[in-house]
Enzyme design. Structure first.
Site, PDB file in Angstrom:
ATOM      1  N   ILE A  84       4.381  -5.614  -5.059  1.00 34.18           N
ATOM      2  CA  ILE A  84       5.507  -5.599  -4.116  1.00 34.18           C
ATOM      3  C   ILE A  84       5.548  -6.927  -3.353  1.00 34.18           C
ATOM      4  O   ILE A  84       4.522  -7.386  -2.838  1.00 34.18           O
ATOM      5  CB  ILE A  84       5.379  -4.430  -3.106  1.00 34.18           C
ATOM      6  CG1 ILE A  84       5.232  -3.084  -3.839  1.00 34.18           C
ATOM      7  CG2 ILE A  84       6.565  -4.395  -2.152  1.00 34.18           C
ATOM      8  CD1 ILE A  84       6.426  -2.644  -4.638  1.00 34.18           C
TER       9      ILE A  84
ATOM     10  N   HIS B 298       0.840  -1.203   0.000  1.00 35.62           N
ATOM     11  CA  HIS B 298       0.000   0.000   0.000  1.00 35.62           C
ATOM     12  C   HIS B 298       0.877   1.255   0.000  1.00 35.62           C
ATOM     13  O   HIS B 298       0.580   2.227  -0.702  1.00 35.62           O
ATOM     14  CB  HIS B 298      -0.899   0.042   1.238  1.00 35.62           C
ATOM     15  CG  HIS B 298      -1.845  -1.116   1.382  1.00 35.62           C
ATOM     16  ND1 HIS B 298      -1.662  -2.105   2.311  1.00 35.62           N
ATOM     17  CD2 HIS B 298      -2.992  -1.424   0.725  1.00 35.62           C
ATOM     18  CE1 HIS B 298      -2.651  -2.977   2.224  1.00 35.62           C
ATOM     19  NE2 HIS B 298      -3.476  -2.587   1.266  1.00 35.62           N
TER      20      HIS B 298
ATOM     21  N   GLN C 166      -8.792  -7.247 -10.479  1.00 34.21           N
ATOM     22  CA  GLN C 166      -9.521  -6.103  -9.917  1.00 34.21           C
ATOM     23  C   GLN C 166      -9.234  -4.842 -10.726  1.00 34.21           C
ATOM     24  O   GLN C 166     -10.141  -4.080 -11.062  1.00 34.21           O
ATOM     25  CB  GLN C 166      -9.112  -5.891  -8.467  1.00 34.21           C
ATOM     26  CG  GLN C 166      -9.591  -4.585  -7.871  1.00 34.21           C
ATOM     27  CD  GLN C 166      -9.328  -4.505  -6.380  1.00 34.21           C
ATOM     28  OE1 GLN C 166     -10.077  -5.047  -5.585  1.00 34.21           O
ATOM     29  NE2 GLN C 166      -8.259  -3.847  -5.995  1.00 34.21           N
TER      30      GLN C 166
HETATM   31  P1  AMP Z   1      -6.516  -3.857  -0.283  1.00 30.55           P
HETATM   32  O1  AMP Z   1      -6.335  -3.043   0.950  1.00 30.55           O
HETATM   33  O2  AMP Z   1      -6.036  -5.263  -0.158  1.00 30.55           O
HETATM   34  O3  AMP Z   1      -7.897  -3.727  -0.869  1.00 30.55           O
HETATM   35  O4  AMP Z   1      -5.544  -3.220  -1.352  1.00 30.55           O
HETATM   36  C1  AMP Z   1      -5.601  -1.836  -1.659  1.00 30.55           C
HETATM   37  C2  AMP Z   1      -4.742  -1.577  -2.851  1.00 30.55           C
HETATM   38  O5  AMP Z   1      -3.398  -1.969  -2.554  1.00 30.55           O
HETATM   39  C3  AMP Z   1      -5.169  -2.394  -4.082  1.00 30.55           C
HETATM   40  O6  AMP Z   1      -5.048  -1.575  -5.240  1.00 30.55           O
HETATM   41  C4  AMP Z   1      -4.166  -3.521  -4.092  1.00 30.55           C
HETATM   42  O7  AMP Z   1      -3.943  -4.055  -5.373  1.00 30.55           O
HETATM   43  C5  AMP Z   1      -2.931  -2.827  -3.558  1.00 30.55           C
HETATM   44  N1  AMP Z   1      -1.979  -3.799  -3.029  1.00 30.55           N
HETATM   45  C6  AMP Z   1      -2.199  -4.723  -2.068  1.00 30.55           C
HETATM   46  N2  AMP Z   1      -1.105  -5.494  -1.910  1.00 30.55           N
HETATM   47  C7  AMP Z   1      -0.178  -5.061  -2.792  1.00 30.55           C
HETATM   48  C8  AMP Z   1       1.144  -5.462  -3.133  1.00 30.55           C
HETATM   49  N3  AMP Z   1       1.752  -6.480  -2.525  1.00 30.55           N
HETATM   50  N4  AMP Z   1       1.782  -4.773  -4.104  1.00 30.55           N
HETATM   51  C9  AMP Z   1       1.170  -3.746  -4.737  1.00 30.55           C
HETATM   52  N5  AMP Z   1      -0.068  -3.319  -4.475  1.00 30.55           N
HETATM   53  C10 AMP Z   1      -0.742  -3.964  -3.512  1.00 30.55           C
END
Ligand code: AMP
Length: 290
Positions: free
Chosen positions: A177, A37, A154
Site C-alpha cells: 500500500i 497494516h 521477509q
Molecule cells: P511491521 O510492523 O513493519 O513489521 O509490518 C507488519 C506487517 O505489515 C508486515 O507483514 C509488513 O510487510 C506489512 N506492511 C508494512 N507496511 C506495509 C505496506 N505499506 N503495505 C502492505 N503491507 C505493509
C-alpha cells in the site's frame, strides 16, 4: 476487541475458539500501525473466523540498536485502528513473555534468501525475523498468517521457514500500500522531514520507470542501470541496492523470462532506512490510499 499481554490469557481465548470450532487468522506487526497494516487486518477479517493482531517491537531483528530505540510506539492508537479494521484480539506480549529470559535469535539459513539484499545489508535481521515469527506461530497457532508485499524478502523467508517448521500455517501475501504521492507506507516514514519525504519519492518513481520500460519491452538491463544512476545522483539519498529478483527465491533475474519477478530497492534518507518494490508482470497496479 480484547487486549491480551500474557500467553496464558491468550491460551484461554484460543481454547474457547477451538472448542467452538472457530478458526483464527494472524497479522504480526511491530505496531505504529498505518493503512498498510490496516489492509492486512481487513484482508484477514474477510477470511473465515477471527483475527489476531500481534504488536511486538522485536529487538532481535534490529541490526542497528539506534533504529530500535527510535522505533515509533503508539499502542492506544494502534488498538483503535486494529479494531476499526476488524481485529478481534490484540496480542501484545513483553520481550520476556515471548522469549523467556533469553532474548536471542539463532542464525537462520535459507540459502540465497538469507544471504542477499536485506540480509547482506542488515546482518542478523532475518535471524530475528525467523526467531520471532517461529515463536509467534508456536504460540498463536493460526490457520493463516497475512504478511505484506512491502517486506518482500521477509515474506519469502517466512514462507521458507513455515514450510519446514509450521506446514499447518498458510502464509498469505497482501499487496503493498502506497500513500497518494507514491511513497510506500512505513512506520518509519514519520521520522522523515517534509524535504526527506520528497527525496524518498525518488524510490517509487524509479521503480515505476523500470516497470514501464519492462511493459514497453525496452531492455530491462539498461532501465535498471539508468534507475540506479538516477537514484545515486539524488541529493540526500544513499542507495543500498536496486535489482530485479525472482519474487520467491530472490535470485537475481537480469533478463526475467519467468514470472513472478519484482524490482526491489533500498536506500537511506535522513538516517531512515526505506525499502520498496514493484512487480514486473501484468498484474493490476498496487492499491493507493487517499
Ligand atoms: P511491521 O510492523 O513493519 O513489521 O509490518 C507488519 C506487517 O505489515 C508486515 O507483514 C509488513 O510487510 C506489512 N506492511 C508494512 N507496511 C506495509 C505496506 N505499506 N503495505 C502492505 N503491507 C505493509
Amino acid at each position: 476487541m480484547e487486549k491480551i499481554h500474557l500467553i496464558r490469557d491468550w491460551e484461554v481465548r484460543k481454547n474457547l475458539w477451538r472448542e467452538a470450532g472457530i478458526p483464527w487468522q494472524f497479522v504480526p506487526t511491530m505496531g505504529a500501525l498505518h493503512e498498510g497494516h490496516a489492509s492486512l487486518i481487513r484482508m484477514a477479517a474477510e477470511m473465515d473466523g477471527r483475527v489476531v493482531v500481534s504488536i511486538f517491537v522485536n529487538p532481535t531483528q534490529f541490526n542497528d540498536p539506534a533504529d530500535f530505540e527510535k522505533y515509533p510506539v503508539s499502542f492506544e492508537l494502534d488498538c483503535e485502528l486494529a479494531a476499526e479494521s476488524g481485529a478481534d484480539v490484540i496480542f501484545a506480549p513483553s520481550a520476556h513473555e515471548i522469549y523467556g529470559g533469553h532474548v536471542h535469535a539463532e542464525p537462520a539459513d535459507f540459502g540465497v534468501l538469507t544471504k542477499t539484499f536485506e540480509a547482506a545489508h542488515r546482518p542478523g535481521h532475518f535471524d530475528g525475523v525467523v526467531a520471532i515469527v517461529d515463536r509467534l506461530f508456536q504460540v498463536v497457532e493460526p490457520k493463516r498468517a497475512v504478511f505484506g508485499e512491502k517486506d518482500l524478502q521477509q515474506i519469502a523467508v517466512v514462507k521458507a521457514m513455515a514450510v519446514l517448521q509450521h506446514p499447518e500455517v498458510e502464509v498469505i501475501m497482501a499487496p503493498l500500500i502506497r500513500d497518494t504521492d507514491g511513497l510506500a507506507l512505513s512506520s518509519r516514514n514519520v521520522r522523515l522531514s517534509a524535504k526527506g519525504r520528497q527525496t524518498a519519492l525518488a524510490l517509487s518513481q524509479s521503480l515505476i520507470r523500470v516497470q514501464e520500460s519492462f511493459k514497453a519491452g525496452i531492455g530491462l538491463g539498461s532501465a535498471v542501470e539508468e534507475a540506479r544512476r538516477w537514484l545515486q545522483a539524488q541529493e540526500g539519498l544513499n542507495l543500498a541496492y536496486l535489482d530485479v529478483v525472482h519474487t520467491n527465491t530472490f535470485e537475481s533475474q537480469p533478463n526475467p523470462t519467468q514470472h513472478p519477478c519484482h524490482v526491489i530497492c533500498a536506500a537511506e534518507v535522513e538516517g531512515v532506512r526505506l525499502i520498496d518494490n514493484i512487480v514486473l508482470s501484468k498484474r493490476p497496479e498496487p492499491a493507493i490510499v487517499s
